[in-house]
Design a protein around this motif. Structure first.
Motif, PDB file in Angstrom:
ATOM      1  N   LYS A  11      17.279  -4.790 -37.244  1.00 26.49           N
ATOM      2  CA  LYS A  11      16.679  -5.491 -38.382  1.00 26.49           C
ATOM      3  C   LYS A  11      16.281  -6.879 -37.892  1.00 26.49           C
ATOM      4  CE  LYS A  11      17.717  -7.200 -42.983  1.00 26.49           C
ATOM      5  NZ  LYS A  11      18.762  -7.383 -43.987  1.00 26.49           N
ATOM      6  N   PRO A  12      14.997  -7.240 -37.921  1.00 26.50           N
ATOM      7  CA  PRO A  12      14.563  -8.536 -37.392  1.00 26.50           C
ATOM      8  C   PRO A  12      15.075  -9.701 -38.236  1.00 26.50           C
ATOM      9  CG  PRO A  12      12.716  -7.370 -38.368  1.00 26.50           C
ATOM     10  CD  PRO A  12      13.889  -6.440 -38.432  1.00 26.50           C
ATOM     11  N   LYS A  13      15.422 -10.789 -37.540  1.00 24.06           N
ATOM     12  CA  LYS A  13      15.790 -12.047 -38.201  1.00 24.06           C
ATOM     13  C   LYS A  13      14.698 -13.078 -37.947  1.00 24.06           C
ATOM     14  CE  LYS A  13      20.818 -11.952 -38.177  1.00 24.06           C
ATOM     15  NZ  LYS A  13      22.021 -12.651 -37.659  1.00 24.06           N
ATOM     16  N   THR A  14      14.341 -13.238 -36.673  1.00 22.57           N
ATOM     17  CA  THR A  14      13.243 -14.118 -36.278  1.00 22.57           C
ATOM     18  C   THR A  14      12.318 -13.300 -35.392  1.00 22.57           C
ATOM     19  OG1 THR A  14      14.249 -14.930 -34.235  1.00 22.57           O
ATOM     20  CG2 THR A  14      14.817 -16.099 -36.262  1.00 22.57           C
ATOM     21  N   ARG A  15      11.335 -13.952 -34.822  1.00 25.44           N
ATOM     22  CA  ARG A  15      10.398 -13.240 -33.942  1.00 25.44           C
ATOM     23  C   ARG A  15      11.083 -12.729 -32.681  1.00 25.44           C
ATOM     24  NH1 ARG A  15       5.833 -14.700 -30.184  1.00 25.44           N
ATOM     25  NH2 ARG A  15       7.100 -16.508 -29.696  1.00 25.44           N
ATOM     26  N   ASP A  16      12.106 -13.462 -32.218  1.00 27.27           N
ATOM     27  CA  ASP A  16      12.744 -13.136 -30.939  1.00 27.27           C
ATOM     28  C   ASP A  16      14.135 -12.535 -31.047  1.00 27.27           C
ATOM     29  OD1 ASP A  16      10.516 -14.163 -29.575  1.00 27.27           O
ATOM     30  OD2 ASP A  16      11.316 -16.199 -29.727  1.00 27.27           O
ATOM     31  N   THR A  17      14.731 -12.546 -32.220  1.00 28.24           N
ATOM     32  CA  THR A  17      16.092 -12.026 -32.373  1.00 28.24           C
ATOM     33  C   THR A  17      16.210 -11.173 -33.614  1.00 28.24           C
ATOM     34  OG1 THR A  17      16.885 -13.906 -33.652  1.00 28.24           O
ATOM     35  CG2 THR A  17      17.122 -14.041 -31.261  1.00 28.24           C
ATOM     36  N   GLY A  18      17.268 -10.401 -33.632  1.00 29.93           N
ATOM     37  CA  GLY A  18      17.521  -9.568 -34.787  1.00 29.93           C
ATOM     38  C   GLY A  18      18.975  -9.150 -34.830  1.00 29.93           C
ATOM     39  N   GLU A  19      19.276  -8.271 -35.759  1.00 31.49           N
ATOM     40  CA  GLU A  19      20.643  -7.794 -35.902  1.00 31.49           C
ATOM     41  C   GLU A  19      20.668  -6.279 -35.793  1.00 31.49           C
ATOM     42  OE1 GLU A  19      24.359  -7.955 -39.030  1.00 31.49           O
ATOM     43  OE2 GLU A  19      22.613  -9.211 -39.356  1.00 31.49           O
ATOM     44  N   CYS A  20      21.550  -5.805 -34.945  1.00 28.28           N
ATOM     45  CA  CYS A  20      21.785  -4.374 -34.812  1.00 28.28           C
ATOM     46  C   CYS A  20      22.938  -4.017 -35.746  1.00 28.28           C
ATOM     47  CB  CYS A  20      22.147  -4.049 -33.353  1.00 28.28           C
ATOM     48  SG  CYS A  20      22.634  -2.330 -33.099  1.00 28.28           S
ATOM     49  N   ARG A  21      22.797  -2.951 -36.515  1.00 26.00           N
ATOM     50  CA  ARG A  21      23.866  -2.555 -37.432  1.00 26.00           C
ATOM     51  C   ARG A  21      25.151  -2.222 -36.693  1.00 26.00           C
ATOM     52  NH1 ARG A  21      20.742   1.787 -41.060  1.00 26.00           N
ATOM     53  NH2 ARG A  21      20.568   2.633 -38.978  1.00 26.00           N
ATOM     54  N   ILE A  22      25.058  -1.883 -35.415  1.00 31.30           N
ATOM     55  CA  ILE A  22      26.228  -1.487 -34.642  1.00 31.30           C
ATOM     56  C   ILE A  22      26.730  -2.606 -33.731  1.00 31.30           C
ATOM     57  CG2 ILE A  22      27.062   0.159 -32.908  1.00 31.30           C
ATOM     58  CD1 ILE A  22      24.812   2.043 -34.102  1.00 31.30           C
ATOM     59  N   ASN A  23      25.810  -3.301 -33.071  1.00 32.31           N
ATOM     60  CA  ASN A  23      26.178  -4.281 -32.048  1.00 32.31           C
ATOM     61  C   ASN A  23      26.061  -5.738 -32.467  1.00 32.31           C
ATOM     62  OD1 ASN A  23      26.707  -2.329 -29.961  1.00 32.31           O
ATOM     63  ND2 ASN A  23      24.514  -1.947 -29.980  1.00 32.31           N
ATOM     64  N   GLY A  24      25.643  -6.031 -33.679  1.00 33.29           N
ATOM     65  CA  GLY A  24      25.503  -7.424 -34.118  1.00 33.29           C
ATOM     66  C   GLY A  24      24.200  -8.045 -33.640  1.00 33.29           C
ATOM     67  N   ASP A  25      24.231  -9.354 -33.410  1.00 32.50           N
ATOM     68  CA  ASP A  25      23.021 -10.082 -32.999  1.00 32.50           C
ATOM     69  C   ASP A  25      22.556  -9.631 -31.617  1.00 32.50           C
ATOM     70  OD1 ASP A  25      23.033 -11.495 -35.347  1.00 32.50           O
ATOM     71  OD2 ASP A  25      24.007 -13.256 -34.489  1.00 32.50           O
ATOM     72  N   VAL A  26      21.256  -9.370 -31.491  1.00 30.61           N
ATOM     73  CA  VAL A  26      20.668  -8.915 -30.230  1.00 30.61           C
ATOM     74  C   VAL A  26      19.283  -9.527 -30.067  1.00 30.61           C
ATOM     75  CG1 VAL A  26      21.891  -6.704 -30.148  1.00 30.61           C
ATOM     76  CG2 VAL A  26      19.705  -6.827 -31.297  1.00 30.61           C
ATOM     77  N   PRO A  27      18.840  -9.690 -28.815  1.00 37.14           N
ATOM     78  CA  PRO A  27      17.452 -10.126 -28.593  1.00 37.14           C
ATOM     79  C   PRO A  27      16.503  -8.952 -28.853  1.00 37.14           C
ATOM     80  CG  PRO A  27      18.600  -9.853 -26.500  1.00 37.14           C
ATOM     81  CD  PRO A  27      19.607  -9.613 -27.582  1.00 37.14           C
ATOM     82  N   ALA A  28      15.367  -9.242 -29.427  1.00 37.85           N
ATOM     83  CA  ALA A  28      14.400  -8.195 -29.768  1.00 37.85           C
ATOM     84  C   ALA A  28      13.890  -7.455 -28.549  1.00 37.85           C
ATOM     85  CB  ALA A  28      13.229  -8.801 -30.529  1.00 37.85           C
TER      86      ALA A  28
END
Length: 46
Positions: A11-28
């Motif tokens: 699920k995108p948060k910003t243009r370069d990062t987002g949140e994975c439902r399983i792993n938390g914050d991740v780079p896009a």
């Protein structure tokens, strides 16, 4: 190579990062091969 942003769990948060439902914050642009839990599932094609 597919990236985190191409996964159904991403699920995108910003243009370069987002949140994975399983792993938390991740780079896009992280390669799917580097998925910590190996749960990459491609988004359905439109």
């Amino acid at each position: 190579m597919p990236c985190c942003k191409d996964c159904i769990s991403y699920k995108p948060k910003t243009r370069d990062t987002g949140e994975c439902r399983i792993n938390g914050d991740v780079p896009a642009d992280r390669d799917s091969d580097r998925c910590p839990s190996r749960t990459f599932i491609p988004k359905p094609q439109k």
